[in-house]
Design an enzyme around this catalytic site. Structure first.
Site, PDB file in Angstrom:
ATOM      1  N   GLY A   8       0.765  -1.150   0.123  1.00 59.51           N
ATOM      2  CA  GLY A   8       0.044   0.128  -0.142  1.00 59.51           C
ATOM      3  C   GLY A   8       0.929   1.319   0.145  1.00 59.51           C
ATOM      4  O   GLY A   8       2.254   1.194   0.031  1.00 59.51           O
ATOM      5  N   GLY A  13      -1.247   2.138   6.935  1.00 61.16           N
ATOM      6  CA  GLY A  13      -1.402   1.301   7.929  1.00 61.16           C
ATOM      7  C   GLY A  13      -0.965  -0.138   7.931  1.00 61.16           C
ATOM      8  O   GLY A  13      -1.179  -1.091   8.855  1.00 61.16           O
ATOM      9  N   LYS A  14      -0.169  -0.530   7.026  1.00 54.77           N
ATOM     10  CA  LYS A  14       0.565  -1.563   6.676  1.00 54.77           C
ATOM     11  C   LYS A  14       1.440  -2.084   7.898  1.00 54.77           C
ATOM     12  O   LYS A  14       1.366  -3.376   8.296  1.00 54.77           O
ATOM     13  CB  LYS A  14       1.652  -1.763   5.447  1.00 54.77           C
ATOM     14  CG  LYS A  14       1.004  -0.982   4.194  1.00 54.77           C
ATOM     15  CD  LYS A  14       1.938  -0.984   2.967  1.00 54.77           C
ATOM     16  CE  LYS A  14       3.168  -0.216   3.475  1.00 54.77           C
ATOM     17  NZ  LYS A  14       2.937   1.168   3.405  1.00 54.77           N
ATOM     18  N   THR A  34      14.746  -2.973   7.672  1.00 59.99           N
ATOM     19  CA  THR A  34      15.758  -2.803   6.557  1.00 59.99           C
ATOM     20  C   THR A  34      16.165  -1.333   6.339  1.00 59.99           C
ATOM     21  O   THR A  34      17.133  -1.079   5.536  1.00 59.99           O
ATOM     22  CB  THR A  34      15.109  -3.220   5.006  1.00 59.99           C
ATOM     23  OG1 THR A  34      13.883  -2.054   5.033  1.00 59.99           O
ATOM     24  CG2 THR A  34      14.576  -4.526   5.313  1.00 59.99           C
ATOM     25  N   HIS A  49      10.795   3.947  16.109  1.00 58.03           N
ATOM     26  CA  HIS A  49      10.011   2.460  15.618  1.00 58.03           C
ATOM     27  C   HIS A  49      10.988   1.556  16.878  1.00 58.03           C
ATOM     28  O   HIS A  49      10.204   0.734  17.373  1.00 58.03           O
ATOM     29  CB  HIS A  49      10.749   2.010  14.320  1.00 58.03           C
ATOM     30  CG  HIS A  49       9.878   2.406  13.266  1.00 58.03           C
ATOM     31  ND1 HIS A  49       8.275   1.979  13.041  1.00 58.03           N
ATOM     32  CD2 HIS A  49      10.154   3.349  12.330  1.00 58.03           C
ATOM     33  CE1 HIS A  49       8.022   2.469  11.836  1.00 58.03           C
ATOM     34  NE2 HIS A  49       8.766   3.484  11.405  1.00 58.03           N
ATOM     35  N   ASP A  82      10.121  -5.387   7.296  1.00 58.43           N
ATOM     36  CA  ASP A  82       9.604  -4.255   7.179  1.00 58.43           C
ATOM     37  C   ASP A  82      10.786  -3.209   6.700  1.00 58.43           C
ATOM     38  O   ASP A  82      11.534  -2.910   7.769  1.00 58.43           O
ATOM     39  CB  ASP A  82       8.757  -3.537   8.557  1.00 58.43           C
ATOM     40  CG  ASP A  82       8.059  -2.579   8.205  1.00 58.43           C
ATOM     41  OD1 ASP A  82       7.860  -2.175   7.143  1.00 58.43           O
ATOM     42  OD2 ASP A  82       7.356  -1.993   9.268  1.00 58.43           O
TER      43      ASP A  82
END
Length: 172
Positions: A8, A13-14, A34, A49, A82
């Site tokens: 997306g 919102g993934k 990554t 994060h 991710d």
């Protein structure tokens, strides 16, 4: 257990969905991140994060060798990758065939593991045709990477505004 593929736009919102699925799995979670901190803004994003993940999750920061990183996760553990968008930017100096070989190895590994996995990537093919050859190569390659990952996934979703559209394999 097979893996799921989420694609997306940016901020659709993934990643949040992938994290919720990981939490709900009840399995030990390993995030393969990554992103590389190339500037102050990205450094701050990466740090945010890190702080937002549960303390019992393991994080492997691996910008290039995803298959090797995934092999280190216990067989019954949950793998969250991710994201493929940043990964491709990190390996763009590789040949197209080397990139696709790595993606095929990764999808093969994830589809044969006992534990679950979610792979997150952006959809970048909805915009205008990029003006320069390198950006067109990036856009085109990401489309192929996403297609290969989706083809091996047990389920694939397009995420828009936090809503999910289930993607079906082509009938042709």
């Amino acid at each position: 257990m097979p893996y799921a593929f989420l694609t997306g736009g940016a901020r659709s919102g993934k990643s949040s969905a992938a994290e919720h699925r990981a939490t709900a799995s009840g399995s030990p979670v390993t995030v393969i991140a990554t992103a590389e901190a190339g500037d102050a803004e990205m450094t701050a994003r990466i740090e945010q994060h890190r702080r937002s993940r549960p303390t019992d999750w393991t994080t492997i920061e691996e910008p290039m060798r995803l298959t090797e990183a995934a092999r280190t996760v216990p067989e019954d553990g949950f793998v969250l990758i991710d994201c493929m968008t940043l990964w491709l930017a990190n390996v763009l100096e590789w040949s197209d065939s080397a990139i696709l070989e790595h993606v095929d190895e990764l999808s093969s590994l994830l589809s044969t593991r006992d534990g679950c996995a979610v792979v997150v990537s952006n959809e970048v093919g909805d915009g205008i045709v990029p003006a320069d050859p390198m950006t067109r190569r990036y856009r085109d390659l990401l489309g192929v990477v996403n297609g290969r990952l989706a083809a091996r996934a047990a389920e694939s979703y397009l995420v828009v505004a936090g809503q999910f559209l289930h993607l079906e394999p082509s009938p042709w």
